[in-house]
Design a protein around this motif. Sequence first.
Motif, PDB file in Angstrom:
ATOM      1  N   SER A 146       1.096  -1.088  -0.564  1.00 17.67           N
ATOM      2  CA  SER A 146      -0.544  -0.315   0.193  1.00 17.67           C
ATOM      3  C   SER A 146       0.618   1.091  -0.405  1.00 17.67           C
ATOM      4  O   SER A 146       0.935   2.603  -0.574  1.00 17.67           O
ATOM      5  N   ILE A 147       1.542   1.208   0.440  1.00 19.45           N
ATOM      6  CA  ILE A 147       2.870   2.424   0.752  1.00 19.45           C
ATOM      7  C   ILE A 147       3.255   2.296  -0.299  1.00 19.45           C
ATOM      8  O   ILE A 147       3.585   3.579  -0.933  1.00 19.45           O
ATOM      9  N   LEU A 148       3.988   1.347  -1.407  1.00 14.65           N
ATOM     10  CA  LEU A 148       4.691   1.751  -2.775  1.00 14.65           C
ATOM     11  C   LEU A 148       3.549   2.560  -3.408  1.00 14.65           C
ATOM     12  O   LEU A 148       3.712   2.547  -4.446  1.00 14.65           O
ATOM     13  N   VAL A 149       2.295   1.587  -3.680  1.00 15.96           N
ATOM     14  CA  VAL A 149       1.072   2.402  -4.744  1.00 15.96           C
ATOM     15  C   VAL A 149       0.914   3.535  -3.721  1.00 15.96           C
ATOM     16  O   VAL A 149       0.735   4.353  -5.165  1.00 15.96           O
ATOM     17  N   ALA A 150       0.886   4.335  -2.715  1.00 14.68           N
ATOM     18  CA  ALA A 150       0.957   5.706  -2.250  1.00 14.68           C
ATOM     19  C   ALA A 150       1.895   6.703  -3.217  1.00 14.68           C
ATOM     20  O   ALA A 150       1.107   7.286  -3.511  1.00 14.68           O
ATOM     21  N   ILE A 151       2.787   5.924  -2.660  1.00 22.88           N
ATOM     22  CA  ILE A 151       4.049   6.911  -3.023  1.00 22.88           C
ATOM     23  C   ILE A 151       4.529   6.951  -4.837  1.00 22.88           C
ATOM     24  O   ILE A 151       4.702   8.214  -4.776  1.00 22.88           O
ATOM     25  N   VAL A 152       4.268   6.214  -5.434  1.00 23.51           N
ATOM     26  CA  VAL A 152       4.112   5.207  -7.453  1.00 23.51           C
ATOM     27  C   VAL A 152       3.309   6.893  -7.886  1.00 23.51           C
ATOM     28  O   VAL A 152       3.273   7.893  -8.208  1.00 23.51           O
ATOM     29  N   ALA A 153       1.715   6.677  -6.936  1.00 20.09           N
ATOM     30  CA  ALA A 153       0.587   7.593  -7.115  1.00 20.09           C
ATOM     31  C   ALA A 153       0.697   9.127  -7.161  1.00 20.09           C
ATOM     32  O   ALA A 153      -0.180   9.877  -8.108  1.00 20.09           O
ATOM     33  N   ASP A 154       1.738   9.428  -5.811  1.00 19.29           N
ATOM     34  CA  ASP A 154       2.203  10.830  -5.862  1.00 19.29           C
ATOM     35  C   ASP A 154       2.844  11.236  -6.929  1.00 19.29           C
ATOM     36  O   ASP A 154       3.037  12.296  -6.828  1.00 19.29           O
ATOM     37  N   ILE A 155       3.408  10.852  -6.491  1.00 22.61           N
ATOM     38  CA  ILE A 155       4.916  11.091  -7.925  1.00 22.61           C
ATOM     39  C   ILE A 155       4.145  11.688  -9.347  1.00 22.61           C
ATOM     40  O   ILE A 155       5.093  12.141  -9.902  1.00 22.61           O
ATOM     41  N   ILE A 156       3.381  10.315  -9.721  1.00 18.87           N
ATOM     42  CA  ILE A 156       2.983  10.851 -11.166  1.00 18.87           C
ATOM     43  C   ILE A 156       1.935  11.820 -10.960  1.00 18.87           C
ATOM     44  O   ILE A 156       2.228  12.578 -12.399  1.00 18.87           O
TER      45      ILE A 156
END
Length: 297
Positions: A146-156
């Motif tokens: 979940s942390i990885l998904v949140a961070i990647v979405a944030d960078i996008i």
Amino acid sequence: MIDPVEAIKKHTSAAIPMPTVIPGNTPVYQEASATGERALWVVFVIMLLSSLAFYIMAFRVPVQKRLFHILTAFITTFATLSYYAMAIGDGVGSNKILIKHTQKHFPDTYDTVYREVYWARYVDWSVTTPLLLLDLCFLAGLNGASILVAIVADIIMILTGLFAAFQVDEAPKWGWYAMACIAYIVVVYQVALNGRQTAKAKDQKTAAFYAAIGGFTLILWTVYPIIWGIADGSRNISVDGEIIAYAVLDILAKPVFGFWLLLTHDNFSSTASIEGFWANGLGKEGTLRVGDDDEGA
């Protein structure tokens, strides 16, 4: 008596006046004034002092409990660098925009607008918002996926916002903006739904604090795209107005968030303590040795 033939000759030989000014050819420059520049310097000082305070707070606790202090200090440190770059004029570019005016009986005219775009702000956000998300995710106890998904979405979200800010054509600009909003929805899902459910599994005090500071953060983050839409997007507010609006949001989302997080979390009896590599470095086992001969060689 007037000869009609001569009258026609005189009328047709008269020079037809031509316009001396072609409308729409004067460029419009939307730039920061002294007010905006002063605001950038003020925020730079606030971020710098907050960073020093966070580092001092970090040294007052054992290294095992410095995770939130280090992450929060890094947030304001990068913001300090960003605002310094913007204040001295190094972190700003210009976007040329052509605005077409369709005329019914005359050729189309165009207005040329040059608007300042502070790209250093997007560099700042691409680093600081993932760090801020880590603060929230670690507080809630979210799993790694979940942390990885949140961070990647944030960078996008940040990158598509940057692409939109420098886009000349209106349709592609709002296309990038729509992608950024979709990515933000993913971040909200991870923080507001998954994060809150995970925090509830902890003690009641941590769950209540996460709901408060997480809600505070998401409200602020929701205002950012609104400001973008009326600033870089539709250019309905001046560059000074844009600077001041983002300055207020950044102060609330970084220093205020940081002090609230650290002062409250340090008082929890269940403050996480991280051992292993974080606190002790590499032990004897698992270290890399260079130049030593293997036994029996």
